[in-house]
Scaffold this motif. Structure first.
Motif, PDB file in Angstrom:
ATOM      1  N   GLY A 218       0.781  -1.224   0.000  1.00 39.58           N
ATOM      2  CA  GLY A 218       0.000   0.000   0.000  1.00 39.58           C
ATOM      3  C   GLY A 218       0.813   1.274   0.000  1.00 39.58           C
ATOM      4  N   LYS A 219       2.122   1.175  -0.285  1.00 41.76           N
ATOM      5  CA  LYS A 219       2.950   2.381  -0.337  1.00 41.76           C
ATOM      6  C   LYS A 219       2.586   3.237  -1.552  1.00 41.76           C
ATOM      7  N   MET A 220       2.087   2.586  -2.585  1.00 35.07           N
ATOM      8  CA  MET A 220       1.575   3.278  -3.755  1.00 35.07           C
ATOM      9  C   MET A 220       0.259   2.622  -4.135  1.00 35.07           C
ATOM     10  N   VAL A 221      -0.658   3.417  -4.689  1.00 35.85           N
ATOM     11  CA  VAL A 221      -2.010   2.919  -4.979  1.00 35.85           C
ATOM     12  C   VAL A 221      -2.307   3.055  -6.471  1.00 35.85           C
ATOM     13  N   PRO A 222      -2.511   1.935  -7.192  1.00 38.05           N
ATOM     14  CA  PRO A 222      -2.857   2.007  -8.618  1.00 38.05           C
ATOM     15  C   PRO A 222      -4.312   2.430  -8.795  1.00 38.05           C
ATOM     16  N   LEU A 223      -4.550   3.382  -9.688  1.00 37.29           N
ATOM     17  CA  LEU A 223      -5.890   3.954  -9.834  1.00 37.29           C
ATOM     18  C   LEU A 223      -6.564   3.604 -11.161  1.00 37.29           C
ATOM     19  N   ALA A 224      -5.810   3.564 -12.246  1.00 34.85           N
ATOM     20  CA  ALA A 224      -6.415   3.275 -13.548  1.00 34.85           C
ATOM     21  C   ALA A 224      -5.345   2.860 -14.547  1.00 34.85           C
ATOM     22  N   VAL A 225      -5.741   1.965 -15.458  1.00 33.22           N
ATOM     23  CA  VAL A 225      -4.849   1.478 -16.506  1.00 33.22           C
ATOM     24  C   VAL A 225      -5.275   2.071 -17.847  1.00 33.22           C
ATOM     25  N   ALA A 226      -4.300   2.509 -18.642  1.00 29.01           N
ATOM     26  CA  ALA A 226      -4.602   3.134 -19.937  1.00 29.01           C
ATOM     27  C   ALA A 226      -4.538   2.108 -21.058  1.00 29.01           C
ATOM     28  N   ASP A 227      -5.452   1.127 -20.995  1.00 24.13           N
ATOM     29  CA  ASP A 227      -5.493   0.091 -22.015  1.00 24.13           C
ATOM     30  C   ASP A 227      -6.952  -0.234 -22.325  1.00 24.13           C
ATOM     31  N   SER A 228      -7.159  -1.027 -23.374  1.00 19.76           N
ATOM     32  CA  SER A 228      -8.526  -1.372 -23.764  1.00 19.76           C
ATOM     33  C   SER A 228      -9.142  -2.396 -22.821  1.00 19.76           C
ATOM     34  N   LYS A 229      -8.299  -3.109 -22.109  1.00 21.32           N
ATOM     35  CA  LYS A 229      -8.777  -4.094 -21.141  1.00 21.32           C
ATOM     36  C   LYS A 229      -7.834  -4.121 -19.944  1.00 21.32           C
ATOM     37  N   ARG A 230      -8.287  -4.696 -18.856  1.00 21.25           N
ATOM     38  CA  ARG A 230      -7.462  -4.762 -17.652  1.00 21.25           C
ATOM     39  C   ARG A 230      -6.188  -5.561 -17.915  1.00 21.25           C
ATOM     40  N   SER A 231      -5.133  -5.158 -17.236  1.00 22.02           N
ATOM     41  CA  SER A 231      -3.861  -5.834 -17.418  1.00 22.02           C
ATOM     42  C   SER A 231      -3.797  -7.109 -16.582  1.00 22.02           C
ATOM     43  N   PRO A 232      -3.282  -8.203 -17.157  1.00 22.85           N
ATOM     44  CA  PRO A 232      -3.104  -9.415 -16.360  1.00 22.85           C
ATOM     45  C   PRO A 232      -2.101  -9.221 -15.223  1.00 22.85           C
ATOM     46  N   LEU A 233      -1.296  -8.161 -15.321  1.00 19.95           N
ATOM     47  CA  LEU A 233      -0.340  -7.866 -14.254  1.00 19.95           C
ATOM     48  C   LEU A 233      -0.989  -7.082 -13.119  1.00 19.95           C
ATOM     49  N   ALA A 234      -2.178  -6.528 -13.342  1.00 20.74           N
ATOM     50  CA  ALA A 234      -2.911  -5.785 -12.313  1.00 20.74           C
ATOM     51  C   ALA A 234      -4.404  -5.954 -12.576  1.00 20.74           C
ATOM     52  N   PRO A 235      -4.933  -7.167 -12.423  1.00 15.49           N
ATOM     53  CA  PRO A 235      -6.310  -7.459 -12.827  1.00 15.49           C
ATOM     54  C   PRO A 235      -7.385  -6.729 -12.025  1.00 15.49           C
TER      55      PRO A 235
END
Length: 325
Positions: A218-235
Motif C-alpha cells: 500500500g505504499k503506492m495505490v494504482p488507480l487506472a490502466v490506460a489500455d482497452s482491457k485490464r492488465s493481467p499484471l494488475a487485474p
C-alpha cells in the motif's frame, strides 16, 4: 560488339553464383558477435530486457551478443547510429515506444532517422501497460478522488520525462476529464517513482514494473490502466474506459529493429529465435517483474505498431503542443 557465346555463359554463371551466395550468406549467419544497441543509459527496463534477450540469443546462435548503450537526445543518438550501420544483421536496436515519437517532441533540427522507412522491423518483443499511481499519503484511492482533488486545488503528476508516453497520457487524461494536473517531468523512471514514494509529488503515470514492489504494502495505490482491457499484471485495477473516459489507450512497447535493407533470411532467422525466446518461462517471469507482457509475432506486427503510434500520438503531440525539455 556482339558478345560471344562464352561471354554470355560466363555472365549467366556469375548471376547464378551471386543468387546462390545470398542465401548461403544468410544461412551462415551469425558468424561473428552481434551488437544490440540500447539508446538509453544502463539500468533502465530497456537495458534490462536487452541483456536478458542478448544472453538468450547468444546461447542459441553460439555467438556473443554485446549490449551497447548509446544514450542521448531521447534515444535519437542510438537509433541514428543503428540507422547508419551496415544492414548485415550484426547491429540491431532494441527500442522502446519512444522510438516512434522522440523526434516529434524534440526541437526542430534534432531529427536523425526515418521512423517509418529507415529501419527493418524484426519483432515486437512486448507491451507494457501504463498506469496512474498515487502515493499512499495522497489520500486518493480512486480516479474519482483525483478528479475531485484537482478541481478543488492545485495538483501535480510526475512522469519520466517531457514528451514521454506517460506525459502524453497525462495530458490526454487532463483533456478527457476536464482537469488540470500540472506536469512535473523527471529525467527517468527511478527519480519520478522515488519522489512519489517520498510524497513530494502525489501522482505519476508509469509502467507497472517500477512500482510493482510498492503496491502490495500500500505504499503506492494504482488507480487506472490506460489500455482497452485490464492488465493481467494488475487485474483488479480498472481501465480509464471502464471509468467512462474514452480514447485513453496509450501503452508502451519494446521492439527489435535493424538497419534498412536487412536480408529477408536474416530477419526470418532473428524473428524465429525471438519468438522462441519470448516463450521461455524464465524470460516470461523476468519480463513480468519489469511490467512487460511478451508479444512476439511477425515483423509486420511491429511495423504496424510503430506506424500507428507515429500517426496517432504524433497528432496528439501536435494538438496539445507537447515538447521535450
Amino acid at each position: 560488339m556482339k558478345p560471344s557465346r562464352r561471354h554470355v555463359l560466363a555472365l549467366a554463371l556469375s548471376a547464378i553464383a551471386a543468387c546462390a551466395a545470398a542465401p548461403a550468406a544468410a544461412q551462415g549467419y551469425p558468424s561473428k558477435p552481434i551488437t544490440l544497441v540500447v539508446a538509453y543509459p544502463a539500468g533502465g527496463d530497456t537495458d534490462a530486457l536487452a541483456r536478458l534477450f542478448g544472453e538468450k540469443l547468444s546461447s542459441r546462435v553460439s555467438q556473443p551478443v554485446v549490449v551497447d548503450n548509446k544514450p542521448g537526445a531521447s534515444g535519437v543518438i542510438g537509433s541514428s547510429f543503428v540507422a547508419r550501420a551496415p544492414a548485415d544483421g550484426y547491429t540491431l536496436l532494441l527500442a522502446p515506444s519512444t522510438f516512434s515519437i522522440a523526434q516529434l517532441v524534440l526541437k526542430p533540427g534534432s531529427a536523425g532517422y526515418d521512423v517509418l522507412n529507415g529501419f527493418t522491423p524484426i519483432i515486437e518483443t512486448g507491451t507494457l501497460p501504463l498506469v496512474l499511481v498515487a502515493s499512499s499519503g495522497a489520500g486518493m484511492k480512486t480516479f474519482k478522488d483525483v478528479a475531485a482533488a484537482a478541481k478543488s486545488g492545485p495538483l501535480s503528476y510526475a512522469s519520466p520525462g517531457s514528451g514521454s508516453p506517460m506525459h502524453i497520457l497525462g495530458e490526454l487524461v487532463n483533456k478527457a476529464a476536464g482537469i488540470d494536473l500540472r506536469h512535473v517531468p523527471y529525467r527517468g523512471v527511478a527519480p519520478a517513482v522515488n519522489d512519489v514514494l517520498g510524497g513530494h509529488v502525489p501522482l505519476t503515470y508509469i509502467t507497472l514494473g517500477p512500482v510493482a514492489p510498492y503496491l502490495p504494502a500500500g505504499k503506492m495505490v494504482p488507480l487506472a490502466v490506460a489500455d482497452s482491457k485490464r492488465s493481467p499484471l494488475a487485474p483488479n485495477v480498472p481501465t480509464f474506459e471502464e471509468l467512462g473516459y474514452k480514447g485513453l489507450q496509450v501503452g508502451a512497447w519494446h521492439g527489435l529493429f535493424g538497419p534498412k535493407g536487412m536480408p529477408a533470411d536474416i530477419v526470418k532467422t532473428l524473428n524465429a529465435h525471438f519468438n522462441e525466446i519470448l516463450k521461455m518461462p524464465d524470460v516470461v517471469a523476468r519480463m513480468e517483474t519489469l511490467g512487460a507482457i511478451p508479444l512476439g509475432g511477425s515483423p509486420e506486427t511491429l511495423a504496424k505498431t510503430n506506424a500507428a503510434d507515429y500517426e496517432r500520438l504524433g497528432k496528439v503531440i501536435k494538438d496539445l503542443g507537447i515538447q521535450a525539455d
